[in-house]
Design an enzyme around this catalytic site. Structure first.
Site, PDB file in Angstrom:
ATOM      1  N   GLU A 217     -42.740 -29.437 -17.403  1.00 17.16           N
ATOM      2  CA  GLU A 217     -41.056 -29.687 -17.687  1.00 17.16           C
ATOM      3  C   GLU A 217     -40.624 -30.915 -16.778  1.00 17.16           C
ATOM      4  O   GLU A 217     -39.583 -30.828 -16.382  1.00 17.16           O
ATOM      5  CB  GLU A 217     -40.346 -28.401 -17.769  1.00 17.16           C
ATOM      6  CG  GLU A 217     -41.105 -27.316 -18.410  1.00 17.16           C
ATOM      7  CD  GLU A 217     -39.969 -25.745 -18.316  1.00 17.16           C
ATOM      8  OE1 GLU A 217     -39.741 -25.459 -19.385  1.00 17.16           O
ATOM      9  OE2 GLU A 217     -39.723 -25.624 -17.008  1.00 17.16           O
TER      10      GLU A 217
ATOM     11  N   CYS B 270     -32.293 -19.798 -20.237  1.00 14.71           N
ATOM     12  CA  CYS B 270     -31.309 -20.697 -18.979  1.00 14.71           C
ATOM     13  C   CYS B 270     -30.380 -21.426 -19.757  1.00 14.71           C
ATOM     14  O   CYS B 270     -29.201 -21.587 -19.119  1.00 14.71           O
ATOM     15  CB  CYS B 270     -32.368 -21.539 -18.047  1.00 14.71           C
ATOM     16  SG  CYS B 270     -33.773 -22.349 -18.853  1.00 14.71           S
ATOM     17  N   CYS B 271     -30.778 -22.182 -20.851  1.00 18.10           N
ATOM     18  CA  CYS B 271     -30.073 -23.122 -21.341  1.00 18.10           C
ATOM     19  C   CYS B 271     -28.502 -22.606 -22.113  1.00 18.10           C
ATOM     20  O   CYS B 271     -27.463 -23.094 -22.055  1.00 18.10           O
ATOM     21  CB  CYS B 271     -30.664 -23.979 -22.522  1.00 18.10           C
ATOM     22  SG  CYS B 271     -32.176 -24.705 -22.160  1.00 18.10           S
TER      23      CYS B 271
END
Lengths: 645, 645
Positions: free
Chosen positions: B301, B405-406
């Site tokens: 990532e 998380c987003c």
């Protein structure tokens, strides 16, 4: 025992073209002879040293109870020793070497001592970890390692006639057959390899139990619920007979699909062969690099989507190109279709060969098609990872890797290469690859045919063959005409005729001893374009000549930024023999436009017009892709922008 | 308590521009008001439901001893609940809601019950796993989770005046300060976040112990030997003050570098600020997508190399765009440099906003800039991985993710957005973003200034400001002129003057109530080019208008393959207001050439000439990038080939 076959199809009922065993093939000089010699001597010796200093051999001593201390390295490290042993066995078959023989004997002695009484062998799962055996077939590579042991043992027996390693192999294989099967444990290995090994062991022993075991493992993938993870990464997402595309880990896929074709030649299961071909079409018609490299993604070392072929982030692991050659060879044998020989050649001269330096002792793992000298980090990620730091860019060859699958893989390929050059079928001798030397081929009907081959291939497209011996009845000589060789011709008995590219030219006649055949492959410099859906290559071309893909490297352009070089209609690219360069190469020279450095250094700016402005031109030198990164570290590009006049 | 600051710099001695707290900013209507409303109602409610059904709330009940059974989900799932709570607190500050209040109260009650007596809290490391506490700071996110708890608690106190969550927060923070430090354990968390939280807690409590703790954590990275893994992935490869480039995991880097700038505003350490700026220049001048997205690689990532910006394989996690906005806001506050507001706006309208659907309840995690409808697998790899299957291509918005998380990150950004719009410095009011509504700004010298803003931005470039109240002495009104707005002008008191793009236009005068100021930003359709080293975008342009980056999507081109569309000098791109489309958009319409489908479908073939052949033209419709993937699944492209006439 110099008739050692790598893949012995002499008794495989459904093979179409059976390879001529390497013992009957002599490579006298030239391109491959030099590389094989370097690997046989310096390369194998350095690899053995690495197995010593990294503890790979000490792990066997520990498992044998001769040494104390902890296992060293990664849990799959045994496989590197086995692959080295396979390569060394091929080397011994071609040329005796007391030094190499003593290393081989020592390793075999260690393996014999480390094997458990029930046949199991793995030096990681020994001692205090012995109870962990088979706890996680998905990830822990035990059958993968034993598969490489089996391949090594078969190669060793065929090469030397000795049973010392083969006895270990049979015990290990029997242990596996007893443990896994319809009445035993259901898992295949997360990393395919045991399947190829079991098929070849069945051929060597004549015992079909090993063939059945191979097919069992093939069909345990993609079960519902899954026997492994259900992931593409482990080739466990769908039954192998139903997988539509080449997905997941690229090396694993090539080994798996090669085994499917291999087993089909012995079992006659058309479904398995068709499935392997379907995967091949996905891999090579939509997902392969122009070099024959496979695997577009670092993430999962995986195939990408159709046409997803980034250059700087190409993973294209050396092992995947090598595995692709294994796969193509089996499909060629199973079908006789020239397309498999074509891609085999492309991978051999480019995507696989780039993985080793001319001296046989420095390697690449990932093989980008574009790189810049400044490295950027590319750590392994993940929870509880023991992740090593990797870099992208600044690619340099390494003498070894923590995960060292590639060095011995390229070694075993190079040292068995003569076995890939020729094939036979009823009344026919097939020439797949063009190697100077001699082949003495036993035709299936009991006759034999001997050819002498003279060529400077791949530097020159003239291949001259002289028949030394042939039956006194009509025999087919089948000469492969590569798909790039449009306008190729064959001359025999003074008659020259054009032959179709991408097919075998079939010459059927009685061949009196001394008959000459001249194959002429046009060696013009070609510009290659990609399918328009390959986004990374839009507006770019690759330079190729014969089977070789070329690249530009900053070592040849000290004054220019290779990223600014642009080809065009006036580039006038011409081959240039350079015997002193990197062991002797044909480079390609011409001129390139130089893109004007944009005034702004901004990442994004207002578009100022479509055509890149060029400032004068400069001399361009392209070298074969396989030869890059053997001088100073620098930038490299295979795909070069092309701008119309 | 509607004066709740998100980042409260009122007592930070080294801040240059202090944000006006969102409580003093009203967004009356238009683009962001609609999106905030959707998130405040439907979005937060659906996220809460997801926290329930996925066991995130049950995990707290178990940790509190009210429920039996095993922890559900991933070990970092507490953080999603905390981020939701932060977002919900901002929502409550703007509009009371009995329903939302009761959810918030229930969650706070659960958190209070789940906290250990010594202040530690993590529902995964509870019960039988309580002894695992802090066994692996590198990977296990305990301080990351508590960091989000602290941010939620500060937001909740500032938004509601209640101490019920804040008491938990102070106990957790004190526990951390007692456990980690020069006399305690040395590790930071593998995922930065606690640093931002500790800085803000120091501001909220006035207790500098938390600020010192933040700086301690910052400086524990990159130690020799390493406190964590030594890897870029964990931002542990070099001391933060020395890191030359934005490398490693992109979300982690944005949080870390934001904290560096944040701490510097309170400690005055120029070195920390300079290091954050150096990282920013690496990230935004060489490694950012045109959308403000960050993170070029799925692998790790991570950021890529300079100019490594693939479109189809862009990772560009929504959280990295959001983290980039946090980072830019802090650098803007620390320096007053318009470039940070520029990139903040780009990320806000494009790379972050794309992560959420118009109704606030469907999300993106990775955000490619090109995609095709056919998905390809992209498994997580690795030993002992519980890897999930991912796909590339066929991108569709999801209501939630296993690693979620987003969704709450975009929620907390949207619901605190008014806090990013304005700033104050001595004698000056700064307008960073153009939102219709009103701001009542307390200037540092005790005066206040009130503005009414009218605009249809980003659809229209007219921003009309009326001064409602101002001191009776000269005050600077600083209006940001975006870097794309070449030719912008400001009219005040009937005098119009051109202002510089990429800077703040400074209007200094006495402002009688009722004075009007008219900012005129040119909204012509722009074509954007990339730096020539961005290989993926060679020969391509992006369409932009105002702050918006556009894309073409197959939903608007049912007859054409979006990959074949080509722009050129005759494309005549014009904006077109479409109030009925996807909640109301300005599309860009024109004509595109259509590249001839090559006759061959071969992956590689002989190059036939440089210019793509075009067959006629077709109507082209581009929509804002943020709006894609809200209709039928299909192909999408931001970067479009451009061919000169």
């Amino acid at each position: 025992m110099n008739s050692a076959a790598v893949v012995d199809l002499s008794n495989s009922p459904h093979a179409v073209v059976r390879p001529v065993a390497p013992g009957w093939v002599e490579i006298s000089e030239g391109f491959w002879a030099e590389r094989i010699l370097a690997m046989r001597g310096h390369g194998l010796a350095r690899q053995f040293e690495q197995c010593e200093v990294t503890g790979r051999l000490r792990n066997f001593e520990r498992a044998a109870g001769r040494l104390t201390g902890e296992f060293e390295g990664r849990y799959y490290n045994d496989s590197d020793v086995y692959k080295w042993l396979e390569a060394a066995s091929y080397a011994l078959a071609r040329a005796p070497s007391a030094e190499l023989q003593s290393c081989v004997d020592r390793v075999i002695d260690l393996i014999r001592s480390a094997q458990r009484p029930d046949g199991y062998i793995n030096t990681y799962f020994s001692g205090s970890r012995a109870s962990w055996r088979y706890r996680n077939l998905t990830d822990e590579h035990e059958l993968y390692c034993m598969g490489h042991l089996i391949q090594a043992g078969v190669a060793h027996r065929r090469s030397t006639g000795s049973d010392r390693l083969f006895e270990v192999v049979v015990r290990a294989a029997d242990h596996i057959c007893e443990t896994f099967g319809p009445e035993g444990r259901p898992e295949p290995d997360g990393h395919p390899e045991i399947e190829l090994a079991m098929v070849e062991l069945a051929r060597e022993t004549g015992d079909s139990v090993y063939l059945r075991q191979a097919v069992f493992f093939l069909d345990q993938r993609g079960a519902d619920p899954p026997n492994l993870s259900g992931l593409h990464y482990h080739q466990d997402h769908a039954p192998v007979r139903e997988q539509p595309n080449a997905d997941g880990h690229s090396v694993r896929l090539t080994y798996l699909a090669a085994a499917m074709a291999d087993a089909a030649m012995d079992t006659g299961e058309a479904e398995l062969l068709e499935a392997s071909i379907r995967l091949w079409e996905s891999a090579y018609e939509r997902r392969a690099y122009v070099t024959g490299g496979l695997g577009s993604r670092y993430q999962g070392e995986a195939f990408g989507a159709d046409y997803e072929l980034p250059n700087d982030r190409a993973y294209a692991e050396t092992c995947a190109a090598v595995g692709g050659i294994f796969w193509n060879a089996r499909l060629l044998a199973a079908t006789g279709d020239a397309r498999y020989a074509d891609w085999s050649e492309t991978a051999l001269y480019n995507g696989a060969l780039v993985g080793v330096s001319p001296d046989g002792a420095a390697y690449f793992y990932a093989n980008p098609l574009a790189t810049d000298p400044q490295p950027t980090p590319d750590d392994q990620q993940g929870l509880h990872s023991s992740g090593a730091q990797q870099t992208v860019g600044g690619h340099q060859r390494q003498p070894w890797y923590d995960t060292a699958c590639c060095p011995p893989n390229i070694a075993r390929l190079l040292l068995s290469l003569p076995g890939y050059a020729y094939g036979v079928s009823a009344g026919a001798l097939w020439v797949h690859h063009f190697l100077p030397g001699r082949v003495e081929a036993a035709l299936p009907d009991g006759d034999s045919m001997t050819l002498q081959v003279t060529t400077r291939y791949p530097w020159d497209g003239n291949v001259d063959l002289v028949v030394e011996e042939a039956p006194d009845r009509p025999v087919e000589l089948r000469l492969r005409v590569p798909s790039w060789a449009e306008g190729a011709s064959v001359e025999a008995n003074g008659v020259r005729e054009t032959v179709e590219a991408g097919a075998y030219a079939v010459l059927r006649r009685v061949w009196p001893a001394g008959t000459s055949v001249h194959l002429r492959l046009p060696m013009d410099v070609r510009l290659v374009a990609s399918h328009p859906r390959v986004q990374a290559n839009r507006g770019r071309v690759a330079i190729a000549r014969g089977p070789l893909v070329y690249c530009i490297e900053s070592a040849d352009h000290p004054e220019a930024n290779v990223d600014a070089l642009v080809l065009g209609p006036d580039s006038d690219l011409q081959p240039s023999d350079e015997p002193g360069l990197l062991g002797g190469l044909t480079t390609i020279r011409g001129s390139a436009g130089v893109a004007v450095k944009s005034e702004s250094d901004e990442l994004y700016s207002r578009f100022q017009g479509g055509r890149p402005a060029l400032t004068g031109s400069t001399a361009l030198t392209a070298i074969p892709y396989f030869a890059w990164a053997n001088r100073a570290p620098g930038a490299m590009r295979v795909w070069i922008p092309y701008v119309d006049g």
